[in-house]
Design a protein around this motif. Sequence first.
Motif, short mmCIF file in Angstrom:
data_model
loop_
_atom_site.label_atom_id
_atom_site.label_comp_id
_atom_site.label_asym_id
_atom_site.label_seq_id
_atom_site.Cartn_x
_atom_site.Cartn_y
_atom_site.Cartn_z
N GLU A 15 0.83 -1.21 0.00
CA GLU A 15 0.00 0.00 0.00
C GLU A 15 0.87 1.26 0.00
O GLU A 15 0.60 2.20 -0.75
CB GLU A 15 -0.93 0.00 1.22
CG GLU A 15 -1.84 1.22 1.26
CD GLU A 15 -2.73 1.26 2.48
OE1 GLU A 15 -3.51 2.22 2.58
OE2 GLU A 15 -2.65 0.36 3.33
N LEU A 16 1.92 1.27 0.82
CA LEU A 16 2.81 2.42 0.88
C LEU A 16 3.47 2.65 -0.48
O LEU A 16 3.53 3.78 -0.96
CB LEU A 16 3.88 2.21 1.97
CG LEU A 16 4.79 3.40 2.19
CD1 LEU A 16 4.81 3.76 3.66
CD2 LEU A 16 6.18 3.09 1.72
N LYS A 17 3.93 1.59 -1.11
CA LYS A 17 4.56 1.71 -2.43
C LYS A 17 3.59 2.26 -3.46
O LYS A 17 3.94 3.12 -4.26
CB LYS A 17 5.10 0.35 -2.89
CG LYS A 17 6.33 -0.10 -2.12
CD LYS A 17 6.79 -1.47 -2.58
CE LYS A 17 7.97 -1.94 -1.73
NZ LYS A 17 8.40 -3.28 -2.10
N LYS A 18 2.34 1.77 -3.44
CA LYS A 18 1.33 2.25 -4.38
C LYS A 18 1.02 3.73 -4.15
O LYS A 18 0.84 4.49 -5.10
CB LYS A 18 0.05 1.42 -4.27
CG LYS A 18 0.16 0.06 -4.91
CD LYS A 18 -1.17 -0.68 -4.80
CE LYS A 18 -1.08 -2.03 -5.49
NZ LYS A 18 -2.35 -2.75 -5.44
N ASN A 19 0.93 4.12 -2.88
CA ASN A 19 0.65 5.52 -2.56
C ASN A 19 1.76 6.43 -3.07
O ASN A 19 1.50 7.49 -3.64
CB ASN A 19 0.48 5.70 -1.05
CG ASN A 19 -0.77 5.03 -0.51
OD1 ASN A 19 -1.61 4.56 -1.27
ND2 ASN A 19 -0.88 4.96 0.79
N GLN A 20 3.00 6.02 -2.87
CA GLN A 20 4.14 6.81 -3.33
C GLN A 20 4.14 6.91 -4.86
O GLN A 20 4.35 8.00 -5.42
CB GLN A 20 5.47 6.18 -2.86
CG GLN A 20 5.64 6.25 -1.36
CD GLN A 20 6.88 5.56 -0.84
OE1 GLN A 20 7.32 5.88 0.23
NE2 GLN A 20 7.44 4.61 -1.55
N GLU A 21 3.89 5.79 -5.53
CA GLU A 21 3.84 5.79 -6.99
C GLU A 21 2.71 6.68 -7.50
O GLU A 21 2.86 7.37 -8.51
CB GLU A 21 3.68 4.37 -7.52
CG GLU A 21 4.93 3.54 -7.37
CD GLU A 21 4.72 2.07 -7.74
OE1 GLU A 21 3.65 1.71 -8.29
OE2 GLU A 21 5.63 1.27 -7.46
#
Length: 91
Positions: A15-21
């Motif tokens: 989720e954190l990676k998707k938010n950053q992307e």
Amino acid sequence: MSVILFYSSVSGSLELKKNQERIMSVLTSKRIPFKAVDIAQNSDDKDLMRQRAGDPTALPPQLCNGDAYCGDFAAFENAIEMEQLEEFLKL
């Protein structure tokens, strides 16, 4: 001043990676210049992010404009929904 995105290149959270992307994608598509600061590479950057956020436990992604704190991912998404991204980013 310029928009600064504090992010982490090292995370077990999908989720954190998707938010950053998502943030990077939106800023790039709207041609808003930003500086990406990887807090995983330097603990001073993590301390700076948390200091600007006013939260000693703040997690990335966090957005600032120069020294002015803008907000986290939830606030970013809300600004997009309300069509107030420029105001949110203090542009």
